[in-house]
Design a protein around this motif. Sequence first.
Motif: not given
Length: 424
Positions: A310-329
């Motif tokens: 469940n991506k929305p519930e993961l995003a709702a818990r995050a204070v920051e989101k970034r791409t650290v490598r291609k295909n890794i958020e």
Amino acid sequence: MRRNGIVSARDNSIVANMALAHEGHLKIDWASAHMPVLNRIRAQFEKEQPFKGLKVSICLHLEAKTAYLAKVVQAGGAEVTITGSNPLSTQDDVCAALVEDGITVFAKYNPDPEEFKSLIVRALESKPDLIIDDGGDFATILHGERQDLLPQIRGGAEETTTGITRLKALEKEGTLKLPMVAVNDAYCKYLFDNRYGTGQSAFDGIMRTTNLIIAGKNVVVVGYGWCGKGVAMRARGLGANVIVTEVDAIKAVEAHMDGFTVLPMMEAAKVGELFITVTGVKDVIRGEHYDVMRSGAILCNAGHFDVECNKPELAARAVEKRTVRKNIEEYRLEDGRSIYLLAEGRLVNLAAGDGHPAEIMDTTFALQALSLKYVNDNYQSIGAKVINVPYELDDQVARYKLESLGISIDTLTDEQKKYQESWT
């Protein structure tokens, strides 16, 4: 030049960059060199022309092995149109190569959702006589907003568990309008493709993307169907401590007797380091599970849609989101923990890799090609229902595979056949 581009395909197609065609041809050539069963069927199709004068539309993960299937169908006399079944698995160089080979292509890597759907619709607007579907993408549109495109379609073949589930739901409701062959349920599909193909290709994508070791890690396999069995087998072979979660009691017992630890997801979430979902069900990893995961946990999916984590519930818990490598958020949570999601939760083996090995897709796509011919030959008598791949086609593909490997097997004697028949 051995490549003779057809102007109509080039003019009608929507692809990212025709300049990439050379690289695409090399990929397709490499795949076809390792697909002896499909090569044999291509030779038959070239001679028999089973699809002469017909239009075929294909919706599959658009990479080199799929491209070769399209060329085999084309060799059988069909006018072929193809689109991608996943926005991150489409390979632009392969698309360009197919256009040069006279196949109409509506596909690009990573289009926005609206364009992605429009490309699928464009492939259906070619008014095909036959279809090959993946995940029920074609079928859903045909039985929803574009029923006007249904009358000409004789039938088709479906690649996946997810698609068959959708089709059987339509059949149960009495709204299915065409015959479809459940290719995923063929023995040669789920025994080999789902198990050995998914098992290897999932880890191909994971290891290529993360550059991390599997040995010693707690790997949680969510679901123990044929795909889950393959993933768990490969994880153990790579040295992981394998945990299986299930909702099916019989499959849970099977996983236990296969030597794996079986836990509820809430308990597995506390100890897992790498999570791989293979269920076809939404939200199998969700908010309460994220709350107890250790920092550094890696999530990925090998099911058809990007809804198992469940991506929305993961995003709702995050204070920051970034791409650290291609295909890794990286999702950094308020308490400082980080949870990593691979390939946006889409099919990790295709979105972050090249999909199943060519030798595996050789048998699967052989089944697709033969099933398409079968439904074309028998669509009037089949009617609007989902049917299994006839056993004789499954057996034929397996025998072709054995021959390509130089392997012989025994046959029953006449006396043995009589004895066997006496019990049936």
